[in-house]
Design a protein around this motif. Structure first.
Motif, PDB file in Angstrom:
ATOM      1  N   SER A  61     -33.976 -12.389  24.900  1.00 45.62           N
ATOM      2  CA  SER A  61     -34.929 -12.470  23.803  1.00 45.62           C
ATOM      3  C   SER A  61     -36.159 -13.274  24.221  1.00 45.62           C
ATOM      4  O   SER A  61     -36.126 -14.033  25.196  1.00 45.62           O
ATOM      5  CB  SER A  61     -34.275 -13.114  22.582  1.00 45.62           C
ATOM      6  OG  SER A  61     -33.857 -14.443  22.887  1.00 45.62           O
ATOM      7  N   GLU A  62     -37.249 -13.131  23.480  1.00 46.45           N
ATOM      8  CA  GLU A  62     -38.505 -13.802  23.826  1.00 46.45           C
ATOM      9  C   GLU A  62     -38.360 -15.316  23.852  1.00 46.45           C
ATOM     10  O   GLU A  62     -38.990 -16.000  24.650  1.00 46.45           O
ATOM     11  CB  GLU A  62     -39.613 -13.400  22.844  1.00 46.45           C
ATOM     12  CG  GLU A  62     -40.107 -11.976  23.040  1.00 46.45           C
ATOM     13  CD  GLU A  62     -41.329 -11.680  22.175  1.00 46.45           C
ATOM     14  OE1 GLU A  62     -41.907 -12.653  21.616  1.00 46.45           O
ATOM     15  OE2 GLU A  62     -41.720 -10.509  22.066  1.00 46.45           O
ATOM     16  N   ASP A  63     -37.512 -15.868  22.986  1.00 39.41           N
ATOM     17  CA  ASP A  63     -37.343 -17.325  22.962  1.00 39.41           C
ATOM     18  C   ASP A  63     -36.337 -17.806  24.009  1.00 39.41           C
ATOM     19  O   ASP A  63     -36.089 -19.008  24.141  1.00 39.41           O
ATOM     20  CB  ASP A  63     -36.938 -17.813  21.572  1.00 39.41           C
ATOM     21  CG  ASP A  63     -35.612 -17.234  21.084  1.00 39.41           C
ATOM     22  OD1 ASP A  63     -34.921 -16.553  21.878  1.00 39.41           O
ATOM     23  OD2 ASP A  63     -35.259 -17.468  19.909  1.00 39.41           O
ATOM     24  N   GLY A  64     -35.747 -16.882  24.752  1.00 38.58           N
ATOM     25  CA  GLY A  64     -34.832 -17.250  25.824  1.00 38.58           C
ATOM     26  C   GLY A  64     -33.459 -17.663  25.348  1.00 38.58           C
ATOM     27  O   GLY A  64     -32.632 -18.102  26.155  1.00 38.58           O
ATOM     28  N   LEU A  65     -33.149 -17.506  24.069  1.00 40.94           N
ATOM     29  CA  LEU A  65     -31.900 -18.017  23.508  1.00 40.94           C
ATOM     30  C   LEU A  65     -30.793 -16.975  23.383  1.00 40.94           C
ATOM     31  O   LEU A  65     -29.624 -17.330  23.266  1.00 40.94           O
ATOM     32  CB  LEU A  65     -32.160 -18.650  22.141  1.00 40.94           C
ATOM     33  CG  LEU A  65     -33.068 -19.881  22.123  1.00 40.94           C
ATOM     34  CD1 LEU A  65     -33.258 -20.379  20.691  1.00 40.94           C
ATOM     35  CD2 LEU A  65     -32.491 -20.983  23.003  1.00 40.94           C
ATOM     36  N   THR A  66     -31.149 -15.699  23.386  1.00 40.70           N
ATOM     37  CA  THR A  66     -30.138 -14.654  23.230  1.00 40.70           C
ATOM     38  C   THR A  66     -30.148 -13.731  24.443  1.00 40.70           C
ATOM     39  O   THR A  66     -31.170 -13.121  24.760  1.00 40.70           O
ATOM     40  CB  THR A  66     -30.371 -13.829  21.956  1.00 40.70           C
ATOM     41  OG1 THR A  66     -30.378 -14.701  20.818  1.00 40.70           O
ATOM     42  CG2 THR A  66     -29.270 -12.784  21.784  1.00 40.70           C
ATOM     43  N   TRP A  67     -29.012 -13.653  25.100  1.00 38.98           N
ATOM     44  CA  TRP A  67     -28.850 -12.810  26.282  1.00 38.98           C
ATOM     45  C   TRP A  67     -27.858 -11.702  25.929  1.00 38.98           C
ATOM     46  O   TRP A  67     -26.747 -11.974  25.475  1.00 38.98           O
ATOM     47  CB  TRP A  67     -28.307 -13.615  27.456  1.00 38.98           C
ATOM     48  CG  TRP A  67     -29.257 -14.644  28.010  1.00 38.98           C
ATOM     49  CD1 TRP A  67     -29.866 -15.653  27.327  1.00 38.98           C
ATOM     50  CD2 TRP A  67     -29.687 -14.755  29.362  1.00 38.98           C
ATOM     51  NE1 TRP A  67     -30.656 -16.395  28.159  1.00 38.98           N
ATOM     52  CE2 TRP A  67     -30.562 -15.870  29.434  1.00 38.98           C
ATOM     53  CE3 TRP A  67     -29.415 -14.048  30.531  1.00 38.98           C
ATOM     54  CZ2 TRP A  67     -31.167 -16.274  30.615  1.00 38.98           C
ATOM     55  CZ3 TRP A  67     -30.013 -14.443  31.722  1.00 38.98           C
ATOM     56  CH2 TRP A  67     -30.885 -15.540  31.758  1.00 38.98           C
ATOM     57  N   THR A  68     -28.257 -10.457  26.149  1.00 41.76           N
ATOM     58  CA  THR A  68     -27.402  -9.321  25.858  1.00 41.76           C
ATOM     59  C   THR A  68     -27.073  -8.601  27.161  1.00 41.76           C
ATOM     60  O   THR A  68     -27.967  -8.080  27.837  1.00 41.76           O
ATOM     61  CB  THR A  68     -28.083  -8.353  24.876  1.00 41.76           C
ATOM     62  OG1 THR A  68     -28.440  -9.068  23.670  1.00 41.76           O
ATOM     63  CG2 THR A  68     -27.159  -7.203  24.525  1.00 41.76           C
ATOM     64  N   PHE A  69     -25.779  -8.604  27.505  1.00 40.09           N
ATOM     65  CA  PHE A  69     -25.324  -8.021  28.773  1.00 40.09           C
ATOM     66  C   PHE A  69     -24.671  -6.662  28.516  1.00 40.09           C
ATOM     67  O   PHE A  69     -23.816  -6.530  27.640  1.00 40.09           O
ATOM     68  CB  PHE A  69     -24.306  -8.936  29.448  1.00 40.09           C
ATOM     69  CG  PHE A  69     -24.868 -10.265  29.863  1.00 40.09           C
ATOM     70  CD1 PHE A  69     -25.415 -10.443  31.129  1.00 40.09           C
ATOM     71  CD2 PHE A  69     -24.843 -11.344  28.987  1.00 40.09           C
ATOM     72  CE1 PHE A  69     -25.925 -11.673  31.510  1.00 40.09           C
ATOM     73  CE2 PHE A  69     -25.348 -12.574  29.363  1.00 40.09           C
ATOM     74  CZ  PHE A  69     -25.905 -12.745  30.624  1.00 40.09           C
ATOM     75  N   THR A  70     -25.086  -5.677  29.300  1.00 32.48           N
ATOM     76  CA  THR A  70     -24.447  -4.369  29.274  1.00 32.48           C
ATOM     77  C   THR A  70     -23.415  -4.323  30.396  1.00 32.48           C
ATOM     78  O   THR A  70     -23.749  -4.529  31.572  1.00 32.48           O
ATOM     79  CB  THR A  70     -25.477  -3.241  29.479  1.00 32.48           C
ATOM     80  OG1 THR A  70     -26.429  -3.286  28.419  1.00 32.48           O
ATOM     81  CG2 THR A  70     -24.790  -1.879  29.489  1.00 32.48           C
ATOM     82  N   LEU A  71     -22.151  -4.099  30.042  1.00 30.30           N
ATOM     83  CA  LEU A  71     -21.077  -4.111  31.025  1.00 30.30           C
ATOM     84  C   LEU A  71     -20.793  -2.697  31.533  1.00 30.30           C
ATOM     85  O   LEU A  71     -20.867  -1.726  30.769  1.00 30.30           O
ATOM     86  CB  LEU A  71     -19.797  -4.690  30.420  1.00 30.30           C
ATOM     87  CG  LEU A  71     -19.901  -6.034  29.696  1.00 30.30           C
ATOM     88  CD1 LEU A  71     -18.506  -6.566  29.385  1.00 30.30           C
ATOM     89  CD2 LEU A  71     -20.681  -7.055  30.518  1.00 30.30           C
TER      90      LEU A  71
END
Length: 553
Positions: free
Chosen positions: A96-106
């Motif tokens: 995310s733009e604020d660097g707080l949410t990371w979404t990983f595709t497995l």
């Protein structure tokens, strides 16, 4: 968010180079015969200085454990041959733009060695287990607090584990919420504490989980066989169920625990093993060999002082005296003789550059604790006066290998000689026992070390905060705590301010004489020319075996 390139510039000096061809000396034989290789496939044989203390990712704390975990398991990413993050179970991620949410595709083709798919739920379970107080993990709270949302509160028992900032959005999407923007988070995901776990398997095994080969599952390049918690030998066998098995060239890697250097040398020279660590007395003899190689490392060795079990070590002047009373240059030049360098601070040389100038952190911070006999005696006299005594007795804890024995005997002799009234008794035990004594704070002074878990000063500086899961010394300083804490919160995205805080914190640490720096290690070895593709990492697991291969001599 990709890890900044400047964080990786120094990895080049830490990669195990491809070795030159053998000169043809008939006295140097390769391990295994051609008949053996045809029968067993591709095999390399290595030595290890100790048994593996733990194969449980949540409980592992040491080099041998993490090396074998990295070979048999895989997290979202893993370090590649260039020491950069490469796809592991995750094929990609978004931030995310604020660097707080990371979404990983497995990836959907990652499997456990029992055939189960590796899913986002496996990561959620493993990470929650690592910060659950009931697990008793040292690394879980240390690695995740201040990084993963709510990790610190959960590890203190203030929130339930399901409040951890990690969730599965279906089977193959993992969403991670961070406490603060963390520039090095991608490299964290390569580390053993962040590996997934198959919940059904772990809970079925109960207390037997990770105690032997039969009670383990692998999702990495190799599986481990013929291993139990007390084994002095084991094998890593190619995992045919690994999603990238086509890249794994080796059929088997064997390991044998050998603590005696002469025994190790005999095994190497007869061709039974393909790599051995050289002790100082052997370096000069073999430094011109075609098989000789020196690998720079980022391990910092230091003396830990337990301020809770000794009135003397609770005294800052006594600690400051000990820190300055032994000749570190002589120690690395004569006792080790393997390329190691004297350390006068905590952060290693050539580990990380300052963000704006690129200058090495260690050079900027300077020499904070040097060998200084005059100053040592002055601190000693002040400390004895404050204690109201003229003598001190201390027990010195260390591992039981020969190199460590020579080193601690040297340090103990220097301290007893240079500090009048000091008596030092050495206690050497197997590494696993020392780790237990350390975590139970059942020691007075010990030789310890730390290898970085990610490429950022925080991996060293966070060790000594009051609530650190690895601070088994009784040291506590609110000023130090705030300086370090602010690098992960207030200044999380301000690289210049972060590093200024690190510089200040390191100075506070040594003004308090919390620990005594000793040396930064290098490793002098004999390595068979047949060994290819084994890399030395500057952080995390020391060795990467995924790309190992056997080449022509």
């Amino acid at each position: 968010m990709k890890t900044k390139k400047w964080l990786l510039l120094l990895a080049f000096g830490l990669v195990l180079s491809v070795l030159a061809a053998c000169s043809g000396d008939e006295s140097k034989k390769s391990s295994g015969t051609k008949t053996d290789e045809k029968a067993e496939g591709k095999v390399l044989n290595f030595l290890n200085p100790e048994s593996i203390p733990s194969m449980d990712p949540s409980l592992a704390t040491d080099e041998s454990s993490f090396v074998n975990l990295a070979a048999t398991m895989e997290g979202l990413y893993r370090l590649d041959e260039k020491t950069q993050s490469s796809p592991g179970v995750a094929s990609s991620h978004k931030v995310s733009e604020d660097g707080l949410t990371w979404t990983f595709t497995l990836r959907e083709d990652a499997k456990w060695s029992n055939g189960d798919p590796v899913t986002a739920h496996d990561f959620v379970y493993a990470w929650q287990r690592a910060v659950d107080p009931a697990t008793g993990s040292e690394y879980g709270p240390y690695m995740m607090s201040g990084v993963i949302k709510n990790a610190s509160a959960i590890s203190k028992g203030e929130l339930a584990v399901d409040q951890l900032g990690v969730k599965a959005d279906g089977d193959f999407t993992l969403v991670v919420e961070l406490e603060n923007a963390t520039p090095y988070f991608e490299t964290l995901t390569t580390f053993g504490t962040f590996f997934p776990l198959n919940k059904k398997f772990v809970e079925e095994k109960g207390d037997s989980f990770a105690t032997n080969s039969e009670n383990l599952l692998s999702n990495g390049p190799y599986t481990i066989s013929n291993w139990s918690s007390t084994s002095d030998s084991w094998e890593l066998v190619k995992n045919e169920d690994y999603w990238d098995a086509k890249t794994v060239k080796m059929d088997k890697l064997t390991f044998k625990v050998v603590k005696d250097p002469q025994t190790a040398l005999d095994l190497y020279e007869e061709g039974t093993v393909d790599r051995m660590d050289l002790t100082s007395d052997l370096v000069d003899q073999y430094s011109t060999s075609d098989d000789y190689v020196v690998s720079a490392e980022t391990f910092s060795y230091f003396l830990k002082f337990n301020q809770t079990t000794s009135d003397a070590l609770a005294n800052k002047n006594i600690r400051a005296a000990i820190s300055r009373a032994f000749d570190k240059d002589a120690l690395v030049g004569e006792i080790l003789n393997n390329g190691s360098i004297a350390s006068n601070g905590l952060i290693p040389t050539d580990f990380t550059p300052m963000p704006e100038t690129g200058e090495d952190f260690r050079k900027v911070s300077g020499d904070l604790v040097q060998y200084d006999l005059k100053a040592a005696k002055e601190f000693w006299a002040k400390g004895l006066e404050e204690l109201g005594t003229n003598s001190v007795e201390l027990e010195f804890l260390a591992d039981d290998d020969k190199t460590t024995k020579n080193l601690v005997e040297y340090v103990a002799n220097q301290l007893s000689t240079n500090l009048e009234g000091l008596k030092v008794t050495i206690k050497q035990v197997p590494k696993e026992q020392r780790l237990d004594l350390d975590s139970n704070m059942d020691y007075q002074m010990q030789l310890s070390r730390w290898g970085p878990d990610f490429l950022d000063p925080f991996t060293f500086m966070n060790l000594w905060t009051t609530d650190s899961g690895n601070n088994w010394t009784g040291y506590s300083n609110p000023e130090y705590d705030k300086l370090v804490s602010d690098t992960a919160s207030t200044f999380a995205t301000d690289a210049k301010a972060r590093y200024e805080n690190f510089l200040k914190a390191e100075k506070v640490l040594f003004e308090d004489a919390a620990i005594a720096p000793v040396y930064q290690s290098s490793r002098a070895q004999l390595v068979s020319p047949k060994v290819k593709g084994v890399f030395v990492n500057p952080f995390g697991a020391t060795y990467e075996y995924k790309w190992a291969d056997v080449g022509n001599e």
